[in-house]
Design a protein around this motif. Structure first.
Motif, mmCIF file in Angstrom:
data_model
loop_
_atom_site.group_PDB
_atom_site.id
_atom_site.type_symbol
_atom_site.label_atom_id
_atom_site.label_comp_id
_atom_site.label_asym_id
_atom_site.label_seq_id
_atom_site.Cartn_x
_atom_site.Cartn_y
_atom_site.Cartn_z
ATOM 1 N N VAL A 15 -17.495 2.921 -7.675
ATOM 2 C CA VAL A 15 -17.008 2.294 -6.448
ATOM 3 C C VAL A 15 -16.475 3.373 -5.511
ATOM 4 C CG1 VAL A 15 -15.488 0.559 -5.440
ATOM 5 C CG2 VAL A 15 -16.371 0.240 -7.762
ATOM 6 N N LEU A 16 -17.043 3.439 -4.319
ATOM 7 C CA LEU A 16 -16.540 4.339 -3.285
ATOM 8 C C LEU A 16 -15.373 3.640 -2.601
ATOM 9 C CD1 LEU A 16 -19.938 5.575 -1.765
ATOM 10 C CD2 LEU A 16 -18.568 6.651 -3.557
ATOM 11 N N GLY A 17 -14.218 3.739 -3.203
ATOM 12 C CA GLY A 17 -13.063 2.954 -2.752
ATOM 13 C C GLY A 17 -12.292 3.579 -1.629
ATOM 14 N N TYR A 18 -12.997 4.161 -0.641
ATOM 15 C CA TYR A 18 -12.325 4.897 0.425
ATOM 16 C C TYR A 18 -12.128 4.058 1.678
ATOM 17 C CZ TYR A 18 -14.379 8.188 -2.794
ATOM 18 O OH TYR A 18 -14.785 8.808 -3.944
ATOM 19 N N GLU A 19 -12.454 2.763 1.595
ATOM 20 C CA GLU A 19 -12.157 1.887 2.720
ATOM 21 C C GLU A 19 -10.641 1.815 2.898
ATOM 22 O OE1 GLU A 19 -13.952 -1.843 1.811
ATOM 23 O OE2 GLU A 19 -15.924 -0.970 1.443
ATOM 24 N N TRP A 20 -10.209 1.517 4.106
ATOM 25 C CA TRP A 20 -8.781 1.438 4.379
ATOM 26 C C TRP A 20 -8.142 0.364 3.499
ATOM 27 C CZ3 TRP A 20 -5.528 4.646 6.274
ATOM 28 C CH2 TRP A 20 -4.283 4.240 6.746
ATOM 29 N N MET A 21 -7.160 0.768 2.723
ATOM 30 C CA MET A 21 -6.484 -0.102 1.751
ATOM 31 C C MET A 21 -7.473 -0.598 0.689
ATOM 32 S SD MET A 21 -3.387 0.010 2.939
ATOM 33 C CE MET A 21 -3.734 1.615 3.666
ATOM 34 N N ALA A 22 -8.494 0.205 0.402
ATOM 35 C CA ALA A 22 -9.451 -0.035 -0.689
ATOM 36 C C ALA A 22 -10.132 -1.399 -0.627
ATOM 37 C CB ALA A 22 -8.763 0.147 -2.041
ATOM 38 N N GLY A 23 -10.397 -1.880 0.582
ATOM 39 C CA GLY A 23 -11.137 -3.131 0.726
ATOM 40 C C GLY A 23 -10.408 -4.212 1.483
#
Length: 335
Positions: A123-131
């Protein structure tokens, strides 16, 4: 359901602690390994959670210094430039989730996935606030038949430091990539200098100075919606709640424009608000991603692949849990 421990690399930090709390609130018996370089610090955090154990992480070792200890998933809460956690997860065929890299640093992870696409879910969890941002945005997007413009403005309270690891990560991101990835008229461009400066209105209507930020949300939302214009901005200041004499909070303003399901023009404005700041909101996202990866939610475990957080999070379930924590997705008046 018997489960091997979930390894939290950097789990003694603020986001790691909030992730553990959110996960344990729904699944009290999930075992955890709180990993870090400082064993005493990790032990203090683990002592606060039944079924948690502290371990020292050796990033230079193939086994991270853990020997043959089994784990069910690996979560990395700091910038793992050596990709030690990812190599470890792939060799053991367990899910890997990392939340701290910049959009310009994902090539090594993608390369490792391409050479072993069937090894494990990554999972590329680099979205702002991880999703939190994308799950809410795509929930609102269901009102649209076509989306032309997406603008995300994140307000971080100046008192919401997030701890030394978060501060170090942001310093690295700002140093390495001062320009902001943006989609404009269907073309990906980089905003920099004065072209990156902007303003937005907080939940209470206060004008906030902001700058462009290269969040991977831009790439993901452009791909998911087809929007020709997508931008992400961050402002640091006083949150709306603190201006009203309450504790600080975090705000994510989401503005969409396009056409509704009948083809009529539509513009919406919403805000994701969490009353305790960025760390608990990120922790909730990471906890729910782990639930989905490991099948704790009663659904089949996630198969090997490369994922954005929004591809795994159920938006309705996410917003329900957010409300339970005192947060909300709030509809705002269109400016």
């Amino acid at each position: 359901m018997s489960l091997n421990p979930i390894l939290f690399m950097g789990g003694s930090g603020a986001i790691g602690r909030h992730t553990a709390r959110a996960l344990r609130a729904a699944y009290p018996d999930v075992p955890l390994l709180i990993g870090g370089r400082d064993l005493a610090k990790a032990q203090r955090v683990a002592a606060q959670m039944a079924g948690a154990q502290a371990v020292v992480i050796d990033s230079s070792a193939d086994d991270l210094g853990l020997g043959d200890r089994p784990v069910s998933a690996v979560v990395v809460f700091y910038m793992d430039h050596a990709l030690a956690g990812l190599r470890y997860a792939q060799k053991r065929g367990v899910p890997h989730l990392s939340i701290s890299s910049g959009v310009f640093e994902i090539a090594p992870e993608i390369a490792m996935y391409m050479h072993a696409p069937g090894a494990s879910p990554i999972v590329l969890g680099y979205e702002w606030m991880a999703g939190a941002t994308t799950a809410a945005t795509l929930s609102v997007a269901r009102e649209f038949g076509q989306i032309d413009d997406i603008r995300i403005d994140a307000l971080v309270d100046e008192q919401d430091t997030g701890g030394p690891t978060v501060a170090s990560d942001f310093e690295h991101l700002n140093k390495m990539l001062p320009a902001a990835l943006t989609r404009r008229d269907g073309v990906f461009v980089w905003r920099e200098g004065e072209h990156s400066n902007t303003q937005f209105q907080a939940v209470d209507g206060t004008s906030i100075d902001a700058g462009g930020f290269s969040s991977i949300d831009v790439a993901g939302l452009a791909a998911a919606t087809g929007a020709a214009n997508v931008q992400f901005n961050i402002g640091i200041g006083v949150s709306s709640s603190r201006r009203q004499g309450q504790p600080m909070s975090t705000e994510i303003i989401i503005e969409l424009a396009g056409a509704d399901l009948k083809g009529e023009p539509l513009r919406t404005r919403h805000a994701v608000v969490h009353p305790a700041g960025t760390a608990p909101l990120t922790g909730l996202s990471v906890a729910m991603l782990l639930e989905r990866l490991l099948g704790l939610d009663g659904q089949p475990v996630t198969s090997a692949g490369l994922y954005f957080p929004y591809q795994l999070l159920d938006a309705a379930a996410y917003l329900k849990r957010l409300k339970q924590e005192g947060g909300e997705l709030r509809r705002l008046q269109v400016q």
